[in-house]
Design an enzyme around this catalytic site. Structure first.
Site, PDB file in Angstrom:
ATOM      1  N   ARG A 121       1.288 -10.024 -32.838  1.00 43.36           N
ATOM      2  CA  ARG A 121       0.294 -11.116 -32.741  1.00 43.36           C
ATOM      3  C   ARG A 121       0.027 -11.576 -31.307  1.00 43.36           C
ATOM      4  NH1 ARG A 121       3.147 -12.937 -37.379  1.00 43.36           N
ATOM      5  NH2 ARG A 121       2.032 -12.250 -39.231  1.00 43.36           N
ATOM      6  N   LYS A 143     -12.328  -8.677 -22.486  1.00 41.64           N
ATOM      7  CA  LYS A 143     -12.857  -7.894 -23.610  1.00 41.64           C
ATOM      8  C   LYS A 143     -11.995  -6.650 -23.760  1.00 41.64           C
ATOM      9  CE  LYS A 143     -17.798  -8.950 -23.793  1.00 41.64           C
ATOM     10  NZ  LYS A 143     -19.162  -8.394 -23.605  1.00 41.64           N
ATOM     11  N   GLU A 185     -22.258  -0.666 -11.632  1.00 41.72           N
ATOM     12  CA  GLU A 185     -21.888  -2.021 -12.088  1.00 41.72           C
ATOM     13  C   GLU A 185     -21.822  -2.989 -10.899  1.00 41.72           C
ATOM     14  OE1 GLU A 185     -21.694  -2.713 -15.288  1.00 41.72           O
ATOM     15  OE2 GLU A 185     -21.120  -0.869 -16.345  1.00 41.72           O
ATOM     16  N   LYS A 227     -18.251 -12.039 -11.721  1.00 35.33           N
ATOM     17  CA  LYS A 227     -17.886 -11.901 -13.136  1.00 35.33           C
ATOM     18  C   LYS A 227     -16.981 -13.059 -13.562  1.00 35.33           C
ATOM     19  CE  LYS A 227     -16.481  -9.073 -16.946  1.00 35.33           C
ATOM     20  NZ  LYS A 227     -16.343  -7.777 -17.561  1.00 35.33           N
ATOM     21  N   GLU A 237     -19.155 -15.033 -24.781  1.00 35.50           N
ATOM     22  CA  GLU A 237     -20.521 -14.488 -24.783  1.00 35.50           C
ATOM     23  C   GLU A 237     -21.425 -15.166 -25.801  1.00 35.50           C
ATOM     24  OE1 GLU A 237     -20.796 -10.232 -23.921  1.00 35.50           O
ATOM     25  OE2 GLU A 237     -22.624 -10.178 -25.124  1.00 35.50           O
ATOM     26  N   ARG A 241     -22.802 -14.988 -20.454  1.00 31.10           N
ATOM     27  CA  ARG A 241     -22.038 -13.735 -20.286  1.00 31.10           C
ATOM     28  C   ARG A 241     -22.895 -12.523 -20.636  1.00 31.10           C
ATOM     29  NH1 ARG A 241     -15.658 -12.312 -21.417  1.00 31.10           N
ATOM     30  NH2 ARG A 241     -15.846 -10.140 -20.773  1.00 31.10           N
ATOM     31  N   ASN A 245     -24.695  -7.735 -19.398  1.00 31.70           N
ATOM     32  CA  ASN A 245     -25.180  -6.555 -20.126  1.00 31.70           C
ATOM     33  C   ASN A 245     -26.506  -6.041 -19.566  1.00 31.70           C
ATOM     34  OD1 ASN A 245     -22.987  -6.659 -21.881  1.00 31.70           O
ATOM     35  ND2 ASN A 245     -24.026  -8.104 -23.236  1.00 31.70           N
ATOM     36  N   HIS A 248     -27.707  -2.542 -20.251  1.00 31.24           N
ATOM     37  CA  HIS A 248     -26.822  -1.930 -21.243  1.00 31.24           C
ATOM     38  C   HIS A 248     -27.523  -1.581 -22.554  1.00 31.24           C
ATOM     39  CE1 HIS A 248     -23.786  -2.949 -18.362  1.00 31.24           C
ATOM     40  NE2 HIS A 248     -22.797  -2.537 -19.125  1.00 31.24           N
ATOM     41  N   HIS A 252     -26.865   2.085 -23.363  1.00 33.24           N
ATOM     42  CA  HIS A 252     -26.116   2.537 -24.549  1.00 33.24           C
ATOM     43  C   HIS A 252     -26.964   3.488 -25.383  1.00 33.24           C
ATOM     44  CE1 HIS A 252     -23.037  -1.014 -24.557  1.00 33.24           C
ATOM     45  NE2 HIS A 252     -22.716  -0.060 -23.719  1.00 33.24           N
ATOM     46  N   HIS A 266     -21.090   6.380 -18.620  1.00 34.52           N
ATOM     47  CA  HIS A 266     -21.522   5.014 -18.957  1.00 34.52           C
ATOM     48  C   HIS A 266     -22.271   4.351 -17.790  1.00 34.52           C
ATOM     49  CE1 HIS A 266     -21.342   0.910 -20.515  1.00 34.52           C
ATOM     50  NE2 HIS A 266     -20.778   0.550 -19.363  1.00 34.52           N
TER      51      HIS A 266
HETATM   52  P1  NAD Z   1     -11.908   6.125 -17.681  1.00 38.58           P
HETATM   53  O1  NAD Z   1     -10.857   5.127 -17.901  1.00 38.58           O
HETATM   54  O2  NAD Z   1     -12.056   7.196 -18.706  1.00 38.58           O
HETATM   55  O3  NAD Z   1     -11.715   6.790 -16.255  1.00 38.58           O
HETATM   56  C1  NAD Z   1     -12.593   7.813 -15.833  1.00 38.58           C
HETATM   57  C2  NAD Z   1     -11.827   9.059 -15.389  1.00 38.58           C
HETATM   58  O4  NAD Z   1     -11.243   8.810 -14.126  1.00 38.58           O
HETATM   59  C3  NAD Z   1     -10.688   9.453 -16.316  1.00 38.58           C
HETATM   60  O5  NAD Z   1     -10.647  10.853 -16.398  1.00 38.58           O
HETATM   61  C4  NAD Z   1      -9.440   8.949 -15.579  1.00 38.58           C
HETATM   62  O6  NAD Z   1      -8.299   9.695 -15.900  1.00 38.58           O
HETATM   63  C5  NAD Z   1      -9.846   9.150 -14.153  1.00 38.58           C
HETATM   64  N1  NAD Z   1      -9.199   8.265 -13.176  1.00 38.58           N
HETATM   65  C6  NAD Z   1      -8.944   6.941 -13.320  1.00 38.58           C
HETATM   66  N2  NAD Z   1      -8.494   6.447 -12.156  1.00 38.58           N
HETATM   67  C7  NAD Z   1      -8.435   7.465 -11.283  1.00 38.58           C
HETATM   68  C8  NAD Z   1      -8.080   7.577  -9.903  1.00 38.58           C
HETATM   69  N3  NAD Z   1      -7.725   6.509  -9.192  1.00 38.58           N
HETATM   70  N4  NAD Z   1      -8.150   8.788  -9.331  1.00 38.58           N
HETATM   71  C9  NAD Z   1      -8.570   9.892 -10.027  1.00 38.58           C
HETATM   72  N5  NAD Z   1      -8.944   9.845 -11.323  1.00 38.58           N
HETATM   73  C10 NAD Z   1      -8.886   8.639 -11.933  1.00 38.58           C
HETATM   74  O7  NAD Z   1     -13.361   5.453 -17.544  1.00 38.58           O
HETATM   75  P2  NAD Z   1     -13.909   4.146 -16.826  1.00 38.58           P
HETATM   76  O8  NAD Z   1     -15.236   4.533 -16.335  1.00 38.58           O
HETATM   77  O9  NAD Z   1     -12.920   3.549 -15.894  1.00 38.58           O
HETATM   78  O10 NAD Z   1     -14.054   3.142 -18.048  1.00 38.58           O
HETATM   79  C11 NAD Z   1     -14.912   3.411 -19.113  1.00 38.58           C
HETATM   80  C12 NAD Z   1     -14.462   2.596 -20.293  1.00 38.58           C
HETATM   81  O11 NAD Z   1     -14.499   1.231 -19.977  1.00 38.58           O
HETATM   82  C13 NAD Z   1     -15.345   2.792 -21.522  1.00 38.58           C
HETATM   83  O12 NAD Z   1     -14.522   2.988 -22.646  1.00 38.58           O
HETATM   84  C14 NAD Z   1     -16.079   1.462 -21.644  1.00 38.58           C
HETATM   85  O13 NAD Z   1     -16.390   1.130 -22.983  1.00 38.58           O
HETATM   86  C15 NAD Z   1     -15.077   0.507 -21.053  1.00 38.58           C
HETATM   87  N6  NAD Z   1     -15.654  -0.735 -20.515  1.00 38.58           N
HETATM   88  C16 NAD Z   1     -15.073  -1.903 -20.886  1.00 38.58           C
HETATM   89  C17 NAD Z   1     -15.547  -3.094 -20.385  1.00 38.58           C
HETATM   90  C18 NAD Z   1     -14.875  -4.391 -20.747  1.00 38.58           C
HETATM   91  O14 NAD Z   1     -15.386  -5.448 -20.384  1.00 38.58           O
HETATM   92  N7  NAD Z   1     -13.750  -4.349 -21.395  1.00 38.58           N
HETATM   93  C19 NAD Z   1     -16.615  -3.098 -19.470  1.00 38.58           C
HETATM   94  C20 NAD Z   1     -17.171  -1.885 -19.100  1.00 38.58           C
HETATM   95  C21 NAD Z   1     -16.675  -0.705 -19.626  1.00 38.58           C
HETATM   96  N1  GLY Z   2     -18.846  -5.801 -19.458  1.00 41.49           N
HETATM   97  C1  GLY Z   2     -19.494  -6.944 -20.012  1.00 41.49           C
HETATM   98  C2  GLY Z   2     -18.590  -8.096 -20.229  1.00 41.49           C
HETATM   99  O1  GLY Z   2     -17.443  -8.084 -19.858  1.00 41.49           O
HETATM  100  O2  GLY Z   2     -19.014  -9.055 -20.795  1.00 41.49           O
END
Ligand code: NAD
Ligand code: GLY
Length: 364
Positions: A121, A143, A185, A227, A237, A241, A245, A248, A252, A266
């Site tokens: 929890r 998030k 971003e 942010k 949101e 917030r 997006n 987005h 998306h 992305h």
């Molecule tokens: P990811 O975590 O898949 O990383 C991208 C690639 O880079 C992976 O292959 C990883 O192994 C590699 N990598 C990471 N750090 C590295 C480094 N320092 N050196 C070399 N390689 C490295 O992708 P991402 O783009 O970081 O994140 C995408 C995800 O984030 C999606 O699932 C998306 O939905 C999510 N997201 C969440 C939020 C939120 O607010 N929570 C916001 C935007 C995106």
């Molecule tokens: N990435 C959008 C948010 O965190 O609200």
């Protein structure tokens, strides 16, 4: 050079530490929060490059760091990935007074944050983001989610980290394409609310992405500050917030139409999506055409795709894009939510957009 940004969320407030070499200080920072063994969740790529150093730094601070290595990529943000991770955390007997560290990009941050939110929890967690996207966006704001077969990020909760430690030096090992996708971003913050920051990015972003540490720290810290301000105003949101997006809804839909494949990351979808949002704003008579052109020019100059035609392979057709938008989380009462612009740095949320104008922009 380093900066501390506060996320003002009352009893869930936390600090974001941004700096080149910040990992060196993570032991001291995490030691104050840690009790017992500390699982360090990462992915296989990041483990190869940055895990040994992280374990060393945490070990020197007297932290009993226990790595959990997940497969790299979106595949880990799944029910199967969650089950595997929670199983390992339970086997380590992590209790509610423990701390879990997420060392990786947005995939690891989202998965670990979600697991921490539901395990017993709710267990505290720390974000140590290693991609530019994670440093400026996903590690901040709480998030967390995994994907379902019905769509991305549909199973999740808000669970704020206790601390974010963003070491911009870790970005040196990131593939250029991932770095650029994260940069979309960063540019988003300029477009959505800070024209002066956008001016600064036009002059300095190439330097930041080229390895200038001070410029990168400034770009990441300013993005996090923007942010953090928005999240502090509207954590769940219900209002502002949604500005985060920007791009987005279009992005998306483009990701869905290209099968969430390597054809479009992305951040690349967000880059094209922001340009489309700008073009829609111009079409509706809201924004000056020269601002939209200037924004697209900057993304292109940085090396990002800025038009649907820039996506390799067959062009996604307009109807499938509109259908994908209709499935977006941002649909409410059957109406699409768009973030539109009155100019650079001036965005707003609207649900009053004629679908014919959206189709025109997608077809152009
Ligand atoms: P990811 O975590 O898949 O990383 C991208 C690639 O880079 C992976 O292959 C990883 O192994 C590699 N990598 C990471 N750090 C590295 C480094 N320092 N050196 C070399 N390689 C490295 O992708 P991402 O783009 O970081 O994140 C995408 C995800 O984030 C999606 O699932 C998306 O939905 C999510 N997201 C969440 C939020 C939120 O607010 N929570 C916001 C935007 C995106
Ligand atoms: N990435 C959008 C948010 O965190 O609200």
């Amino acid at each position: 050079m380093s900066e501390i940004i506060k996320v003002g969320l009352g009893d869930r407030a936390y600090d974001i530490h941004v700096g080149g070499g910040m990992l060196e200080q993570s032991g001291a920072l995490l030691k104050t929060l840690a009790r017992g063994p500390v699982p360090v969740v990462t992915d296989a790529h990041v483990a190869d490059i940055h895990l040994a150093k992280t374990q060393d730094v945490l070990g020197k601070a007297g932290i009993d760091a226990r790595p959990i290595v997940m497969p790299a990529g979106e595949v880990s943000k799944s029910f199967a990935g969650l089950e595997k991770l929670c199983g390992q955390l339970l086997d380590m007997e992590i209790d509610r007074g423990g701390l879990i560290v997420a060392l990786g990009g947005g995939v690891i941050g989202d998965l670990t944050g979600f697991a921490a939110g539901v395990l017993k929890r709710g267990v505290a967690f720390a974000q140590v983001p290693t991609t530019l996207l994670a440093q400026v966006d996903s590690s901040v704001g709480g998030k967390t989610a995994i994907n379902a077969k019905q769509g991305k990020n549909l199973i999740g909760l808000f669970h704020q980290p206790r601390i974010v430690i963003a070491d911009t030096a870790l970005l040196a090992t990131l593939p250029r394409r991932e770095l650029l996708a994260g940069y979309a971003e960063v540019a988003k913050y300029g477009a959505l609310g800070d024209a002066d920051f956008f001016n600064w990015l036009e002059a300095n972003a190439a330097k930041a992405l080229g390895g200038d540490s001070a410029a990168m720290v400034k770009a990441v810290a300013h993005s996090c500050r923007m942010k953090a301000d928005i999240v502090a105003r509207d954590e769940r949101e219900t209002g502002d917030r949604a500005l985060l997006n920007l791009g987005h809804t279009f992005g998306h839909a483009l990701e869905a139409a290209t099968g969430f494949s390597d054809r479009l990351l992305h951040g690349e979808g967000v880059a094209i999506g922001m340009v489309l949002a700008f073009q829609l704003s111009v079409k509706l008579g809201l924004a000056p055409g020269q601002d939209a052109e200037r924004f697209a020019r900057h993304l292109k100059a940085m090396g990002l795709p800025a038009a649907i035609a820039d996506i390799p392979g067959p062009r996604p057709d307009v109807d499938s894009l509109v259908a994908a938008m209709a499935h977006d989380k941002k649909v409410k009462d059957g109406k699409l939510t768009f973030i539109l612009l009155r100019g650079l740095g001036q965005s707003f949320v609207t649900r009053d957009v004629p679908i014919a104008a959206v189709k025109d922009v997608l077809a152009a």
